[in-house]
Design a protein around this motif. Structure first.
Motif, PDB file in Angstrom:
ATOM      1  N   TYR A  24       0.879  -1.176   0.000  1.00 58.43           N
ATOM      2  CA  TYR A  24       0.000   0.000   0.000  1.00 58.43           C
ATOM      3  C   TYR A  24       0.918   1.229   0.000  1.00 58.43           C
ATOM      4  O   TYR A  24       2.141   1.110   0.166  1.00 58.43           O
ATOM      5  CB  TYR A  24      -0.944   0.001   1.209  1.00 58.43           C
ATOM      6  CG  TYR A  24      -0.245  -0.015   2.548  1.00 58.43           C
ATOM      7  CD1 TYR A  24       0.134   1.169   3.186  1.00 58.43           C
ATOM      8  CD2 TYR A  24       0.022  -1.225   3.190  1.00 58.43           C
ATOM      9  CE1 TYR A  24       0.767   1.149   4.413  1.00 58.43           C
ATOM     10  CE2 TYR A  24       0.665  -1.260   4.416  1.00 58.43           C
ATOM     11  CZ  TYR A  24       1.033  -0.057   5.027  1.00 58.43           C
ATOM     12  OH  TYR A  24       1.644  -0.067   6.250  1.00 58.43           O
ATOM     13  N   LEU A  26       1.639   5.418   1.278  1.00 51.89           N
ATOM     14  CA  LEU A  26       1.342   6.545   2.162  1.00 51.89           C
ATOM     15  C   LEU A  26       1.717   7.821   1.404  1.00 51.89           C
ATOM     16  O   LEU A  26       2.885   8.038   1.065  1.00 51.89           O
ATOM     17  CB  LEU A  26       2.138   6.440   3.464  1.00 51.89           C
ATOM     18  CG  LEU A  26       1.776   5.268   4.385  1.00 51.89           C
ATOM     19  CD1 LEU A  26       2.704   5.224   5.590  1.00 51.89           C
ATOM     20  CD2 LEU A  26       0.325   5.354   4.843  1.00 51.89           C
ATOM     21  N   TYR A  40       5.035  10.188  -2.144  1.00 55.29           N
ATOM     22  CA  TYR A  40       4.428   9.024  -1.493  1.00 55.29           C
ATOM     23  C   TYR A  40       5.473   7.930  -1.294  1.00 55.29           C
ATOM     24  O   TYR A  40       6.547   7.971  -1.892  1.00 55.29           O
ATOM     25  CB  TYR A  40       3.243   8.492  -2.308  1.00 55.29           C
ATOM     26  CG  TYR A  40       3.632   7.881  -3.631  1.00 55.29           C
ATOM     27  CD1 TYR A  40       3.895   6.512  -3.743  1.00 55.29           C
ATOM     28  CD2 TYR A  40       3.745   8.657  -4.775  1.00 55.29           C
ATOM     29  CE1 TYR A  40       4.246   5.953  -4.944  1.00 55.29           C
ATOM     30  CE2 TYR A  40       4.113   8.106  -5.990  1.00 55.29           C
ATOM     31  CZ  TYR A  40       4.361   6.742  -6.076  1.00 55.29           C
ATOM     32  OH  TYR A  40       4.720   6.180  -7.256  1.00 55.29           O
ATOM     33  N   ILE A  74       1.380   0.935  11.625  1.00 57.97           N
ATOM     34  CA  ILE A  74       0.408   0.384  10.686  1.00 57.97           C
ATOM     35  C   ILE A  74       0.763  -1.084  10.487  1.00 57.97           C
ATOM     36  O   ILE A  74       1.909  -1.424  10.208  1.00 57.97           O
ATOM     37  CB  ILE A  74       0.426   1.135   9.345  1.00 57.97           C
ATOM     38  CG1 ILE A  74       0.073   2.616   9.560  1.00 57.97           C
ATOM     39  CG2 ILE A  74      -0.563   0.492   8.376  1.00 57.97           C
ATOM     40  CD1 ILE A  74       0.156   3.445   8.296  1.00 57.97           C
ATOM     41  N   THR A  81      -5.891  -4.100   7.163  1.00 61.81           N
ATOM     42  CA  THR A  81      -4.795  -3.231   7.575  1.00 61.81           C
ATOM     43  C   THR A  81      -5.338  -2.261   8.616  1.00 61.81           C
ATOM     44  O   THR A  81      -6.388  -1.657   8.406  1.00 61.81           O
ATOM     45  CB  THR A  81      -4.227  -2.442   6.377  1.00 61.81           C
ATOM     46  OG1 THR A  81      -3.817  -3.374   5.365  1.00 61.81           O
ATOM     47  CG2 THR A  81      -3.039  -1.611   6.807  1.00 61.81           C
ATOM     48  N   ILE A  83      -4.387   0.686  11.990  1.00 63.97           N
ATOM     49  CA  ILE A  83      -3.418   1.612  12.586  1.00 63.97           C
ATOM     50  C   ILE A  83      -3.571   1.568  14.105  1.00 63.97           C
ATOM     51  O   ILE A  83      -4.684   1.458  14.620  1.00 63.97           O
ATOM     52  CB  ILE A  83      -3.608   3.036  12.027  1.00 63.97           C
ATOM     53  CG1 ILE A  83      -2.481   3.953  12.501  1.00 63.97           C
ATOM     54  CG2 ILE A  83      -4.965   3.603  12.387  1.00 63.97           C
ATOM     55  CD1 ILE A  83      -2.447   5.288  11.762  1.00 63.97           C
ATOM     56  N   LEU A 105      -8.154   0.514   8.485  1.00 61.99           N
ATOM     57  CA  LEU A 105      -8.009   1.532   7.451  1.00 61.99           C
ATOM     58  C   LEU A 105      -8.719   1.135   6.164  1.00 61.99           C
ATOM     59  O   LEU A 105      -8.721  -0.039   5.774  1.00 61.99           O
ATOM     60  CB  LEU A 105      -6.527   1.760   7.159  1.00 61.99           C
ATOM     61  CG  LEU A 105      -5.717   2.381   8.318  1.00 61.99           C
ATOM     62  CD1 LEU A 105      -4.237   2.357   7.999  1.00 61.99           C
ATOM     63  CD2 LEU A 105      -6.189   3.816   8.593  1.00 61.99           C
ATOM     64  N   ASN A 107      -9.296   2.479   1.932  1.00 61.91           N
ATOM     65  CA  ASN A 107      -8.639   3.250   0.878  1.00 61.91           C
ATOM     66  C   ASN A 107      -9.066   4.718   0.947  1.00 61.91           C
ATOM     67  O   ASN A 107     -10.243   5.043   1.008  1.00 61.91           O
ATOM     68  CB  ASN A 107      -9.007   2.656  -0.484  1.00 61.91           C
ATOM     69  CG  ASN A 107      -8.262   3.342  -1.611  1.00 61.91           C
ATOM     70  OD1 ASN A 107      -7.079   3.658  -1.475  1.00 61.91           O
ATOM     71  ND2 ASN A 107      -8.945   3.599  -2.714  1.00 61.91           N
ATOM     72  N   ARG A 121      -2.108  10.248   3.530  1.00 59.04           N
ATOM     73  CA  ARG A 121      -3.283   9.527   3.017  1.00 59.04           C
ATOM     74  C   ARG A 121      -2.902   8.079   2.763  1.00 59.04           C
ATOM     75  O   ARG A 121      -1.887   7.794   2.129  1.00 59.04           O
ATOM     76  CB  ARG A 121      -3.812  10.167   1.737  1.00 59.04           C
ATOM     77  CG  ARG A 121      -5.031   9.395   1.164  1.00 59.04           C
ATOM     78  CD  ARG A 121      -5.685  10.113  -0.014  1.00 59.04           C
ATOM     79  NE  ARG A 121      -6.420  11.278   0.437  1.00 59.04           N
ATOM     80  CZ  ARG A 121      -6.073  12.519   0.153  1.00 59.04           C
ATOM     81  NH1 ARG A 121      -5.009  12.753  -0.594  1.00 59.04           N
ATOM     82  NH2 ARG A 121      -6.783  13.547   0.577  1.00 59.04           N
ATOM     83  N   PHE A 122      -3.755   7.172   3.292  1.00 60.35           N
ATOM     84  CA  PHE A 122      -3.560   5.730   3.094  1.00 60.35           C
ATOM     85  C   PHE A 122      -4.249   5.313   1.796  1.00 60.35           C
ATOM     86  O   PHE A 122      -5.432   5.544   1.619  1.00 60.35           O
ATOM     87  CB  PHE A 122      -4.154   4.964   4.279  1.00 60.35           C
ATOM     88  CG  PHE A 122      -4.190   3.466   4.094  1.00 60.35           C
ATOM     89  CD1 PHE A 122      -3.081   2.699   4.374  1.00 60.35           C
ATOM     90  CD2 PHE A 122      -5.338   2.838   3.641  1.00 60.35           C
ATOM     91  CE1 PHE A 122      -3.110   1.337   4.210  1.00 60.35           C
ATOM     92  CE2 PHE A 122      -5.378   1.471   3.475  1.00 60.35           C
ATOM     93  CZ  PHE A 122      -4.250   0.719   3.762  1.00 60.35           C
ATOM     94  N   ASN A 123      -3.470   4.736   0.878  1.00 65.21           N
ATOM     95  CA  ASN A 123      -4.020   4.294  -0.407  1.00 65.21           C
ATOM     96  C   ASN A 123      -3.679   2.829  -0.635  1.00 65.21           C
ATOM     97  O   ASN A 123      -2.509   2.426  -0.518  1.00 65.21           O
ATOM     98  CB  ASN A 123      -3.453   5.116  -1.572  1.00 65.21           C
ATOM     99  CG  ASN A 123      -3.911   6.557  -1.524  1.00 65.21           C
ATOM    100  OD1 ASN A 123      -5.097   6.826  -1.339  1.00 65.21           O
ATOM    101  ND2 ASN A 123      -2.991   7.487  -1.687  1.00 65.21           N
ATOM    102  N   THR A 124      -4.687   2.011  -0.932  1.00 62.38           N
ATOM    103  CA  THR A 124      -4.428   0.618  -1.280  1.00 62.38           C
ATOM    104  C   THR A 124      -3.951   0.529  -2.726  1.00 62.38           C
ATOM    105  O   THR A 124      -4.213   1.410  -3.535  1.00 62.38           O
ATOM    106  CB  THR A 124      -5.700  -0.233  -1.118  1.00 62.38           C
ATOM    107  OG1 THR A 124      -6.731   0.306  -1.956  1.00 62.38           O
ATOM    108  CG2 THR A 124      -6.167  -0.218   0.315  1.00 62.38           C
TER     109      THR A 124
END
Length: 513
Positions: A24, A26, A40, A74, A81, A83, A105, A107, A121-124
């Motif tokens: 993933y 960040l 990122y 995380i 996933t 935190i 968390l 997406n 920002r957490f992105n899958t």
């Protein structure tokens, strides 16, 4: 910590060996000394810590003093996933709300390290590590798997070398060379007995070291065999669990009722609420009285025991927004609002007023004002902390199945079904008042400030007061009602503080009344 170090190092070795490990990213939303806004970082390890400590996989500098040395972590377990807040002095926030223990968390979730700290920002991602270049893999493994556990990494690599036999072979070769040297030296006349004894002692120590390494190698092989057995057992357990989940899902898809079959019989008990008029009285006199053509504005519903339920803000929002009516009602007078609730087929019809409904006014606040020379009050309601409900016992003895206790502890991720009259009659064909169907998902297990928090909610204006259902044993069970959208306070460029709609929406559970 040792277990996490082993996991990270094992994962790093798998990545470098070509395995496809899920990842993933960040995305840094705030510029800091170590991370530029918009950049990122791809995370490949199952556990990573964020903070100012140099051992953290995601490290921040001294320009972020509100970030703790070990601020949060995380962790990825299976397909989930989450935190975890590690700091005892500074909070970790997700989408503007503090994390108490841990938060699963999704997406696009926004992470902030303390109230004033940097945001991420957490992105899958859909791709894993298999398609990464080797140099990129090596850099990520060195930073995320090796750096936080440097000592453990060195021990791990030494163990691998021992297991491979490299260390043992080198020492054996050294012994052989030493033996040749000793033999040659003995032939020389200037070799002293002390020198011979010294070389013999070195050979003895080397022999002892070889024996020790052989012992360590055997112990390591035994540990690896035990770990392999444990992993195989865990894989077997997970395979069984996945099989059971698939079986349950297949059963739900094939044997349980579809949405249509679940919801269709419940529509007739989901009622459209029409506003009809208002009458304001004070000291025995009628101050104002107005009647309107019925206008569909909200949703209510009938429970199986004949109780009619809706959101409190549906029956008194008009009153509290009209300051004159609000003043008289809160200052010894009375403002009565008239409504009609009706099913889309016309078989159920309920005429009622706001004064007939039972509701919770205990959290409302009052402000002292003067109107036309009279001192009085204005009432400001509090709807969004579990008090947005109102109900009336009717003569009907039919309605929606419900379970108040079920609404107290609904697991996160549970999908809820919603019925309601979105936009009233605005987008409906002539003569068709059937309620709209939509869905929502529970974001956090249990109640938050007396409410159920949901996301991916498909309701719009007019759905307020409408019923929400969860599926249980092949039935749709009513557990709560639509309240509205969570609003977070933000400061504008001009310095004003305003409420902004967030992605979280609020459901009032039936257990509150």
């Amino acid at each position: 910590m040792a277990n996490r170090a082993t996991q990270s190092l094992t994962t790093g070795m798998k990545i470098l060996g070509g395995a496809n490990i899920p990842t993933y990213t960040l995305e840094y939303l705030t510029s800091t000394a170590k991370h530029k806004q918009g950049s990122y970082e791809t995370i490949v390890v199952p556990y990573i810590e964020l903070g100012r400590d140099k051992k953290c996989g995601v490290e921040f500098g001294d320009d972020t003093p509100t970030v703790s040395r070990r601020h949060c972590a995380i962790e990825r377990k299976g397909e989930e996933t989450f935190i975890v807040n590690l700091s005892t002095s500074n909070p970790t926030l997700v989408n503007g709300r503090p994390v108490n223990e841990k938060f699963f968390l999704n997406n696009g979730d926004e992470i902030q390290l303390s109230m004033e700290g940097p945001k991420l920002r957490f992105n899958t991602t859909k791709t894993g590590t298999a398609k990464m270049g080797f140099t990129n893999k090596m850099n990520l493994v060195m930073k995320q798997a090796i750096k936080p556990y440097k000592t453990a990494a060195i021990a791990f690599l030494v163990a691998l070398l021992v297991l491979a036999g490299g260390g043992t072979f080198a020492i054996i070769k050294l012994n052989q060379k030493n033996e040749i040297v000793v033999a040659e030296l003995k032939k020389q006349k200037d070799l002293t007995a002390a020198q011979a004894d010294s070389m013999a002692n070195i050979n003895k120590k080397n022999a002892e070291l070889v024996a020790s390494l052989a012992k360590n190698k055997k112990e390591l092989e035994n540990k690896l065999a035990a770990e392999r057995s444990r992993i195989q057992a865990e894989n077997a357990r997970l395979t069984k669990t996945l099989s059971e989940l698939k079986s349950r899902n297949d059963s739900l898809m094939n044997n349980n009722k579809s949405y249509v079959e679940l919801i269709e019989p419940l529509k007739e008990y989901t009622l459209a609420i029409f506003y009809k008029g208002i009458k304001v009285e004070f000291n025995g006199s009628t101050i104002a009285e107005e009647t309107y053509d019925p206008n569909c504005m909200c949703t209510g519903f009938l429970l199986e025991d004949g109780t009619f339920v809706t959101a409190r803000h549906c029956i008194d929002a008009i009153l509290t927004e009209i300051d004159v009516a609000n003043f008289y009602d809160a200052s010894g007078g009375s403002a009565t609002l008239s409504y009609m609730a009706m099913s889309y087929d016309g078989n159920i019809k309920i005429d009622f007023t706001n004064k007939m409904m039972k509701a919770d006014y205990s959290m409302d606040s009052f402000s002292m004002v003067t109107y036309q020379g009279m001192s009085g009050s204005l009432r400001r309601p509090n709807y969004f902390e579990g008090a947005d409900w109102a109900y009336l016992k009717t003569s009907y003895n039919e309605g929606l199945p419900y379970d108040k206790s079920l609404s107290r502890q609904i697991p996160s991720g549970t999908e809820l079904m919603v019925l309601g009259y979105s936009y009233g009659m605005e987008y409906r064909k002539s003569g068709t008042l059937e309620p709209y169907f939509s869905t929502a998902k529970v974001t956090l297990t249990g109640l938050q400030n007396g409410t159920i928090n949901v996301t991916e909610a498909g309701w719009d204006g007019g759905n307020s007061g409408g019923p929400l259902f969860m599926e249980k044993d092949g039935r749709a069970i009513c557990i709560g009602l639509v309240t509205g959208t969570f609003r977070k306070m933000e400061r504008t460029g001009s310095g004003d503080v305003v409420g902004m709609n967030a992605g979280i929406k609020i459901v009032t559970p039936l257990c509150n009344f």
